[in-house]
Design an enzyme around this catalytic site. Structure first.
Site, short mmCIF file in Angstrom:
data_model
loop_
_atom_site.label_atom_id
_atom_site.label_comp_id
_atom_site.label_asym_id
_atom_site.label_seq_id
_atom_site.Cartn_x
_atom_site.Cartn_y
_atom_site.Cartn_z
N GLY A 160 0.82 -1.21 0.00
CA GLY A 160 0.00 0.00 0.00
C GLY A 160 0.85 1.26 0.00
O GLY A 160 2.08 1.20 -0.08
N LYS A 181 -10.28 0.85 14.48
CA LYS A 181 -8.91 1.22 14.82
C LYS A 181 -8.72 1.30 16.34
O LYS A 181 -7.68 0.89 16.88
CB LYS A 181 -8.53 2.55 14.16
CG LYS A 181 -8.21 2.40 12.68
CD LYS A 181 -7.02 1.48 12.46
CE LYS A 181 -6.64 1.29 11.02
NZ LYS A 181 -5.50 0.38 10.85
N TYR A 232 -14.83 2.79 10.76
CA TYR A 232 -13.38 2.68 10.59
C TYR A 232 -12.66 3.11 11.87
O TYR A 232 -11.75 2.43 12.35
CB TYR A 232 -12.94 3.53 9.41
CG TYR A 232 -11.44 3.59 9.22
CD1 TYR A 232 -10.74 2.50 8.72
CD2 TYR A 232 -10.73 4.75 9.51
CE1 TYR A 232 -9.36 2.55 8.55
CE2 TYR A 232 -9.36 4.81 9.34
CZ TYR A 232 -8.69 3.71 8.86
OH TYR A 232 -7.32 3.76 8.70
#
Length: 329
Positions: free
Chosen positions: A11, A146, A142
């Site tokens: 990535g 996390k 999201y």
């Protein structure tokens, strides 16, 4: 010489982390999905050891982790729109996948995990710039995943002989980042002689960090005992900027001033997040990372934008096969 594994190594951040580690002559194992590896294969350092697989597959993890002392765990479902559209996949990869990484790291006898968290965990802060002591009040799935990943790191370190460092990244950008993010989207639009589109009123404020700076902080944290059991903001808080001014800067650097103007939509129709989940001002206090690691950003926003402009291709969407629908939404 230490052997290190980087999940999500193909990535944006992972690729640069692997490059920097290879330049330091470490043995580096890259684990990522085959589709993502293929997308950047020509840019990978030749001495990298490549492993194709998912963090949901423990056999792939065990193979890649063999003999490694440190894991830099970057693999995750990214993007607010993407994670909201694929809630179960986001939970599986970002939480179950992180647990798998920790399980396999412990079984492999690893000494440390560096966990990539996000400024999303702060939600809409009560004040800026944000320190690590600010309350976490993430607005998105999201962000919640996390925070769960952070707690997993703490829990494993409490029970097993493994150290952890949690890095909360602030708006990283760089070459070959998908146009699902604002900087490559603006640049792609301006390259095509289109107006950069701003959702809402365009007054939202962020601080953007160039990928080589984010990666260097990550590498430094991996080898520093000072960062053990610490949560650390990683971002360029010296240059907060509104979306309006960011779009103007992109247009200026393109040389198309007077030919293109920004389009302020004053709505969130088509945006990557609903208005109720928008963050209106969020930027970083980087005092802690500067103190612990003697780190500071080296690439200014203008220089970084020029580097992205010089990228041959900006991808429209994600590489993974289960994201095909994102091309249509």
């Amino acid at each position: 010489m230490k052997k290190i594994v980087v999940t999500g190594g193909a990535g944006l951040i992972g690729l640069e982390v692997c490059r920097q580690l290879c330049d330091m002559d470490y043995t580096v194992c890259l684990l990522d999905q085959e589709e993502q590896i293929d997308r950047v294969r020509l840019m990978l350092p030749k001495r990298l050891r490549l492993y194709s697989g998912s963090v949901l597959d423990c056999s792939s993890l065990r193979q890649a982790f063999k003999g490694c002392e440190i894991v830099i765990h970057l693999a995750a479902i990214l993007g607010v729109h993407r994670s909201e559209k694929q809630r179960l996949k986001c939970i599986e990869i970002n939480i179950e996948g992180t647990k798998n990484v920790l399980d396999c790291a412990v079984m492999s006898g690893m000494k440390k995990i560096v966990f990539a968290s996000s400024s999303e965990v702060y939600g809409e802060p009560f004040e800026n710039p944000i320190t690590e002591n600010n309350i976490t009040q993430g607005k998105t799935l999201y962000a919640i995943t996390k925070l769960a990943g952070e707690e997993l790191c703490r829990a494993y370190a409490q029970f097993y002989p493994i150290e952890y460092t949690i890095l909360r990244y602030f708006n990283c950008y760089g070459p070959r980042q998908t146009a699902q993010f604002v900087i490559p989207r603006f640049i792609k639009q301006v390259r095509g002689d289109m107006s950069p589109t701003l959702y809402g009123d365009g007054k939202q404020i962020r601080s953007y960090t160039y990928v080589s700076d984010t990666a260097s902080a990550t590498v430094l944290a991996a080898f520093s005992e000072k960062t053990n059991s610490e949560v650390i903001n990683v971002g360029n808080g010296d240059q907060p900027i509104s979306l309006i001014d960011l779009a103007r800067l992109v247009i200026k650097l393109s040389g198309k001033q007077g030919k293109i103007v920004s389009e302020i939509l004053n709505s969130f129709d088509g945006a990557d997040r609903h208005e109720s989940r928008e963050i209106y001002a969020r930027y970083c206090n980087a005092t802690k990372v500067k103190k612990l690691l003697n780190w500071k950003p080296q690439i200014s926003l203008e220089e970084g934008l020029k580097n992205v402009f010089n990228t041959e291709k900006i991808f429209d969407g994600w590489a993974n096969v289960y994201d095909e629908y994102d091309e249509e939404t």
